[in-house]
Scaffold this motif. Structure first.
Motif, PDB file in Angstrom:
ATOM      1  N   LEU A  24      31.314  35.172  31.417  1.00  0.00           N
ATOM      2  CA  LEU A  24      32.533  36.113  31.772  1.00  0.00           C
ATOM      3  C   LEU A  24      32.900  36.398  33.197  1.00  0.00           C
ATOM      4  N   ILE A  25      34.145  36.351  33.327  1.00  0.00           N
ATOM      5  CA  ILE A  25      34.640  36.968  34.519  1.00  0.00           C
ATOM      6  C   ILE A  25      35.584  38.232  34.165  1.00  0.00           C
ATOM      7  N   LEU A  26      34.708  39.177  34.317  1.00  0.00           N
ATOM      8  CA  LEU A  26      35.452  40.734  33.884  1.00  0.00           C
ATOM      9  C   LEU A  26      36.320  41.418  34.900  1.00  0.00           C
ATOM     10  N   HIS A  27      36.940  42.410  34.318  1.00  0.00           N
ATOM     11  CA  HIS A  27      37.960  43.023  35.289  1.00  0.00           C
ATOM     12  C   HIS A  27      37.004  43.784  36.030  1.00  0.00           C
ATOM     13  N   GLY A  28      36.076  44.424  36.049  1.00  0.00           N
ATOM     14  CA  GLY A  28      35.096  44.926  36.815  1.00  0.00           C
ATOM     15  C   GLY A  28      35.364  45.493  38.003  1.00  0.00           C
ATOM     16  N   THR A  29      36.107  46.699  37.957  1.00  0.00           N
ATOM     17  CA  THR A  29      36.611  47.113  39.156  1.00  0.00           C
ATOM     18  C   THR A  29      35.638  48.164  40.114  1.00  0.00           C
ATOM     19  N   GLY A  30      34.438  48.431  39.442  1.00  0.00           N
ATOM     20  CA  GLY A  30      33.589  49.226  40.221  1.00  0.00           C
ATOM     21  C   GLY A  30      33.739  50.698  40.232  1.00  0.00           C
ATOM     22  N   THR A  31      34.448  51.218  39.315  1.00  0.00           N
ATOM     23  CA  THR A  31      34.893  52.559  38.824  1.00  0.00           C
ATOM     24  C   THR A  31      33.714  53.051  37.653  1.00  0.00           C
ATOM     25  N   LEU A  32      33.485  54.244  37.645  1.00  0.00           N
ATOM     26  CA  LEU A  32      32.392  54.733  36.612  1.00  0.00           C
ATOM     27  C   LEU A  32      33.080  54.219  35.074  1.00  0.00           C
ATOM     28  N   ALA A  33      34.300  54.534  34.850  1.00  0.00           N
ATOM     29  CA  ALA A  33      34.817  54.465  33.544  1.00  0.00           C
ATOM     30  C   ALA A  33      35.096  53.080  33.218  1.00  0.00           C
ATOM     31  N   ASN A  34      35.739  52.200  34.027  1.00  0.00           N
ATOM     32  CA  ASN A  34      36.049  50.783  33.608  1.00  0.00           C
ATOM     33  C   ASN A  34      34.831  49.964  33.441  1.00  0.00           C
ATOM     34  N   ASP A  35      33.754  49.926  34.090  1.00  0.00           N
ATOM     35  CA  ASP A  35      32.539  49.274  34.016  1.00  0.00           C
ATOM     36  C   ASP A  35      31.720  49.451  32.847  1.00  0.00           C
TER      37      ASP A  35
END
Length: 391
Positions: free
Chosen positions: A281-292
């Motif tokens: 998987l190559i995820l969106h993975g923004t590094g924000t609390l909510a997204n991850d």
């Protein structure tokens, strides 16, 4: 289902001026965050950013309102087209988050009399010069089919539209260019800073100490064809896509990721790929609390008993806004060709049970196993794609 074959790629990013340099540094685990002040944009935002050193940010050029975003998109497009034998029937699908947003900033910083003498810049506030000028820049016979604005899912939506249109082509071969790009925007940077979404240090996707995204810039492009290039061993194909919108909140994702899961399942169903067949998987993975947390929740439900390698590019590339999903796709193609998934630029394991985060060094992929790519954007936009190898 008619597939699209990847026959060309282009990229420019904080890691490199072209595709080869970008992916080589990405696979080696490089990261290049800088102070936003180094961009020279003219707004003092006390945060780190992904700044492309030496990028020409002046407005001007052949079309007068060309700026940094146009130059990035144009460069990535030309690289993707390099080696293409016949582009006379080229169709363009593109996406961006804010385009040349800082036209407004440029006008505000001009003397009143000088600003009044810049009618083309004022016009650029009403229409985006990227989709209007790109076809003319690439050639007289290119045609713009769609340009999308769905925040950070923009270029992935453009890819989905290209795949949808390919189903209407019948037996006729066609060549399409999908491109996404955004340059750093002072207005956008200030907005993320005021939201408290910007990292205070290194962007750390899926890490316990993650504190926000690294706002960045860049452009990515894929050249796709309904037929594989002759003699190409193991061509990479776009197998399927899925789209959804949870509309949970203007800027926050649905915490459970239920509607993102729907997009993932739809992409896999269209591709004819089972959950157990997915190799990474190559995820969106923004590094924000909510997204991850939302993406991790989906992974735990879909693969509860399996160890699926997961990576995010944003620790190294930063969040390239409208181009981010297409960067994921470009890297998915590279990963399938190399047989390895690049690492997430963090130290230590994932903070989430069930997320087998690739760190340190690239991870070998199961031979022949397809990859799933995701992108999400403000407003609850979710787009997923599945790429695989073979004819």
């Amino acid at each position: 289902m008619r597939h699209l074959y990847v026959v060309g790629r282009g990229a420019c990013s904080i890691l490199g001026a072209d595709h080869a340099e970008t992916v080589e540094r990405l696979f080696s685990g490089a990261a290049l965050a800088r102070s936003f002040q180094e961009s020279g944009i003219g707004l003092e935002v006390p945060a780190l950013a992904g700044v492309i050193s030496g990028l020409d940010r002046r407005l001007g050029g052949r079309f007068r309102e060309e700026g940094a975003a146009f130059r990035l998109v144009d460069a990535a497009s030309r690289e993707a087209l390099r080696g293409a034998h016949d582009c006379r029937r080229l169709r363009i699908y593109g996406g961006s988050n804010h385009g040349e947003t800082d036209v407004l900033l440029a006008l505000s910083q001009m003397e009143q009399g000088a600003a009044q003498e810049e009618p083309r810049l004022w016009e650029a506030l009403l229409r985006d010069p990227l989709p209007e000028r790109l076809p003319s820049s690439l050639g007289p016979e290119t045609r713009l089919e769609a340009w999308t604005y769905s925040a950070c899912a923009s270029a992935m939506h453009a890819l989905a539209f290209a795949l949808l249109d390919a189903q209407e082509d019948g037996d006729e071969a066609s060549l399409v260019l999908v491109v996404g790009g955004d340059a750093l925007s002072g207005i956008g940077m200030a907005g993320f800073y005021r939201l408290g979404a910007s990292t205070r240090g290194q962007c750390r996707p899926f890490h316990a100490d993650r504190d926000g995204l690294l706002v960045s810039e860049g452009a990515a492009a894929l050249l796709l064809s309904t037929t594989a290039a002759p003699g190409t061993p193991g061509p990479v194909r776009l197998l399927g896509m899925g789209m959804s919108c949870d509309a949970f909140h203007p800027t926050q994702p649905d915490p459970e990721g239920a509607v993102l899961e729907r997009a993932m399942r739809a992409a896999l169903e269209q591709a004819g790929v089972r959950l157990t067949d997915v190799g990474g998987l190559i995820l969106h993975g923004t590094g924000t609390l909510a997204n991850d947390a939302a993406e991790a929740s989906v992974c735990a439900r879909l693969w509860p008993a399996a160890s699926i390698p997961v990576t995010s590019l944003k620790g190294a590339l930063g969040h390239t806004m409208g181009a981010s999903g297409l960067f994921n796709c470009v890297v998915a193609v590279e990963a399938l060709q190399r047989g390895r998934l690049p690492p997430t630029r963090v130290e230590g394991a994932s903070a989430f049970e069930g997320v087998d985060l690739v760190t340190g060094a690239p991870r070998p992929l199961r031979p022949g196993a397809p990859l799933l790519v995701s992108a999400s954007g403000f407003g609850g936009n979710n787009v997923c794609a599945v790429f695989g190898v073979g004819r």
